[in-house]
Every structure is written in structure tokens, then in C-alpha cells.
Design an enzyme around this catalytic site. Sequence first.
Site, PDB file in Angstrom:
ATOM      1  N   THR A  74       0.848  -1.193   0.000  1.00  0.00           N
ATOM      2  CA  THR A  74       0.000   0.000   0.000  1.00  0.00           C
ATOM      3  C   THR A  74       0.882   1.241   0.000  1.00  0.00           C
ATOM      4  O   THR A  74       1.773   1.373   0.838  1.00  0.00           O
ATOM      5  CB  THR A  74      -0.924   0.000   1.228  1.00  0.00           C
ATOM      6  OG1 THR A  74      -1.815  -1.114   1.118  1.00  0.00           O
ATOM      7  CG2 THR A  74      -1.731   1.279   1.310  1.00  0.00           C
ATOM      8  N   ALA A 104      -2.780  -3.343  -2.492  1.00  0.00           N
ATOM      9  CA  ALA A 104      -4.151  -3.765  -2.219  1.00  0.00           C
ATOM     10  C   ALA A 104      -5.128  -2.781  -2.856  1.00  0.00           C
ATOM     11  O   ALA A 104      -5.003  -1.569  -2.702  1.00  0.00           O
ATOM     12  CB  ALA A 104      -4.377  -3.843  -0.719  1.00  0.00           C
ATOM     13  N   GLN A 157      -4.176  -7.058  -6.727  1.00  0.00           N
ATOM     14  CA  GLN A 157      -4.600  -7.667  -5.464  1.00  0.00           C
ATOM     15  C   GLN A 157      -5.977  -7.114  -5.083  1.00  0.00           C
ATOM     16  O   GLN A 157      -6.156  -5.907  -4.906  1.00  0.00           O
ATOM     17  CB  GLN A 157      -3.607  -7.383  -4.335  1.00  0.00           C
ATOM     18  CG  GLN A 157      -3.931  -8.231  -3.105  1.00  0.00           C
ATOM     19  CD  GLN A 157      -3.145  -7.848  -1.863  1.00  0.00           C
ATOM     20  OE1 GLN A 157      -3.213  -6.720  -1.423  1.00  0.00           O
ATOM     21  NE2 GLN A 157      -2.425  -8.808  -1.295  1.00  0.00           N
ATOM     22  N   HIS A 183      -6.855 -11.035  -1.712  1.00  0.00           N
ATOM     23  CA  HIS A 183      -6.243 -10.700  -0.416  1.00  0.00           C
ATOM     24  C   HIS A 183      -7.047 -11.383   0.695  1.00  0.00           C
ATOM     25  O   HIS A 183      -8.125 -10.943   1.066  1.00  0.00           O
ATOM     26  CB  HIS A 183      -6.257  -9.184  -0.228  1.00  0.00           C
ATOM     27  CG  HIS A 183      -5.348  -8.693   0.870  1.00  0.00           C
ATOM     28  ND1 HIS A 183      -4.880  -9.511   1.876  1.00  0.00           N
ATOM     29  CD2 HIS A 183      -4.832  -7.454   1.134  1.00  0.00           C
ATOM     30  CE1 HIS A 183      -4.108  -8.798   2.695  1.00  0.00           C
ATOM     31  NE2 HIS A 183      -4.053  -7.555   2.248  1.00  0.00           N
ATOM     32  N   GLY A 184      -6.470 -12.469   1.217  1.00  0.00           N
ATOM     33  CA  GLY A 184      -7.129 -13.185   2.302  1.00  0.00           C
ATOM     34  C   GLY A 184      -6.360 -13.105   3.600  1.00  0.00           C
ATOM     35  O   GLY A 184      -6.575 -13.932   4.501  1.00  0.00           O
ATOM     36  N   ALA A 185      -5.490 -12.097   3.734  1.00  0.00           N
ATOM     37  CA  ALA A 185      -4.532 -12.053   4.847  1.00  0.00           C
ATOM     38  C   ALA A 185      -4.745 -10.842   5.754  1.00  0.00           C
ATOM     39  O   ALA A 185      -5.628 -10.012   5.553  1.00  0.00           O
ATOM     40  CB  ALA A 185      -3.108 -12.036   4.272  1.00  0.00           C
ATOM     41  N   TYR A 227      -8.050  -8.750   7.308  1.00  0.00           N
ATOM     42  CA  TYR A 227      -9.096  -8.127   6.500  1.00  0.00           C
ATOM     43  C   TYR A 227     -10.275  -9.091   6.343  1.00  0.00           C
ATOM     44  O   TYR A 227     -10.352 -10.109   7.025  1.00  0.00           O
ATOM     45  CB  TYR A 227      -8.517  -7.645   5.170  1.00  0.00           C
ATOM     46  CG  TYR A 227      -7.469  -6.566   5.380  1.00  0.00           C
ATOM     47  CD1 TYR A 227      -7.803  -5.342   5.974  1.00  0.00           C
ATOM     48  CD2 TYR A 227      -6.132  -6.777   5.053  1.00  0.00           C
ATOM     49  CE1 TYR A 227      -6.847  -4.367   6.199  1.00  0.00           C
ATOM     50  CE2 TYR A 227      -5.163  -5.805   5.275  1.00  0.00           C
ATOM     51  CZ  TYR A 227      -5.529  -4.600   5.855  1.00  0.00           C
ATOM     52  OH  TYR A 227      -4.583  -3.635   6.091  1.00  0.00           O
TER      53      TYR A 227
END
Length: 362
Positions: free
Chosen positions: A25, A56, A98, A172-174, A177
Site C-alpha cells: 500500500t 491492495a 490484489q 487478499h485473504g490475509a 481483513y
Amino acid sequence: MSPLFDPIQLGGISSPNRILMAPLTRARASREAVPTPVMAEYYAQRAKAGLIISEATGISRIGLGWPYAPGLWSDAQVEGWKPVVGAVHKAGGRIVAQLWHMGRLVHPSVGQGQPVSASATTAPSYAHTYEGKQDYVEARTLTYDEIKLTLDDYARAARNAIRAGFDGVQIHGANGYLIDQFLRDGTNLRTDDYGGPIANRLRFMREVVEAVTAEIGTNRTGIRLSPIGEAQGCNDSDNHALFTAAAAELERLGVPWLELREPGPDSTFRATDEAPVSPKIRQVYSGKLVLNSDYDGHSAQSRLAEGIADAISFGRPFIANPDLVDRIQGGHGLNGWDVATFYTQGREGYTDYPLLREQEAA
């Protein structure tokens, strides 16, 4: 030659080396989440990465809570991304978008409404907003109908990414979030088909993957997870069991590459004492495994030699070293990064880090 410089196939993407640029970011988009021209220069400078994973990028207004971060839900955003992606391709690079939904980490002043999450919980600490730091507010539990609409948002963003010219997407699964909020029992308090046992808590992640791959194909889809301890107030009672099961589900879905953020106790960002889950994930997941967090050239080579990782993604070193691949390959020193300019809106600390050849000529 180090295996870092061997080619690798990441689904449909042919990468000439195994040094990936991690999502970072940087807050250089407009307030309407439209990419700006300076972003094209920034990403093109780093095109020697085997693959660039974009910063992201929000899938919807309600899902984007970081000031000046880009989105992929509007035609204007798609048009803004086109010259960025085009510049990377012209420089010989590859780039995926992402896809990001921040869930409860969206402040109403940025997301323009009460945040949503797996359950009605409140994140700790504070949110970054256009008006400065503000306390998070309690999120509203997503209903079944709203989950379906969120899945539609993921599919639309994936479709828009391809329209913009991206080579694919990373989900983005981390890092605490929305997907992570569904995965972990510390934030998922539901008692329906999306909560309770691990198999239920995997459902939202699975449905996001299915929505995205139905739109653009499995071959153009990757995902990022953070199988670590607490991340922005998001944690699980058994991260090893959870993320091993998540990896097994991704194997079943045929997701071709998985990036894991696994910091250690001395990490520069969200350190943890929890043992890595990647060895267990390697046992159940046969796709390409990308590891991330605090690597340098030597440690990256060592991890590839161990046989667990297939590639390494570098974050902050890529901020300060546009020519990171050349520097690692030649064994050269690295520029240090300036934290004060990580999220500012100018060129300083963004496109003005010197290349090695410029330093040697000075």
C-alpha cells in the site's frame, strides 16, 4: 546460478525469476480511488520482478478504508489502471491486481457507511482516515444477501482487472481483513453455515475463489494468506489447523499459487513467536508456494533450497530498490527505505530511489 533466477510458472503467468514484488500500500491514488500517472512510473521501475503483485485494491467503496488507495469497481478506475499496467508490460514485466475488502477495518468516513464483517466486532487501535487517526467502529454482521453481493463485487473487480490489462489477480485473504475475519474464530462468531467449525469458516474464502475463478479462470487467480498469530486484532485458537485446512481447500479448488506472509519474532512488521505453518501447508498443497517477510537474497535462496518455497516475495526492499533483482543477482548492497514517505502522496520516497548504476556513476 541461484534458483531465485530460475523461471517459474504461476498459473498462466510465466515468470522469468522467483523474486516477486509483494503487495505494498502506497496511497498515491486519488480520493476517488483512481490510479494516478506517477503510479505508472513507480511500477514500471520495478518491472524486473518475476511478478508484481499490485498494492491492495478495493473491490467496493464500503470495502476500501485506506485513504488514497486505488479501487477496481468503477470505469474511471479501470481507465486509470490501464496506463499503469501498460507501462509495466512495456518494460517487460508482469503484474496482477490484489483484490481487497477490509471488512471491519474500514472507517465510516472513508467507506461511507458502517463497516461490515463476519460478525459484529470492533477492531483494536485506530483507523487512518482523511481527517487523521480515528477509533474503529463496530462492524455490522453481513447477511446472506449481503454476502452474495460481496461475492458479486469480487467477481466484478476481477473482471475489471482483466479489462484494465492485468495478467491476473491475487485475492487478499490475509492480515486481518474481511476474508481473514471469516477464517478466524476470534472474529467469526457466527453460528450459521459461515461460522463455527473450520469447515464452515472456510466457506466464504471458498466462495470468493469460486466467484473470481468463474469470472476470469483459475489459471489467472492466486491468493494471499497470513497463517500467523494476531493480525490487527484478528486471531484463531488454532492457526495451524485452520490454515492447513485452508490450503487443502485451495488445493481442491485448483488455485495455482499461494502467497503466505510468515513473519518471525524479529520481523519489521507484525512480529510473531508462532511457528511457521508453511511446512504443514506444503504437505497438502501442490501449487506454487510463495513465502514473504523479511527476506534478503541469501535467506531467500536458502528457503528455496529447503524445498518448501517455490518463490519469495519482497516488500519493503522493493520500495527502496527499484532494481532489487539486479542488486540481489549481483550481490550488491541495498538502499534503506524511508518510513515517513510510505503513505504520502508525492514522488518523494516513491519514484526517486536511486538505481545501482546511478550510484556507481556518481
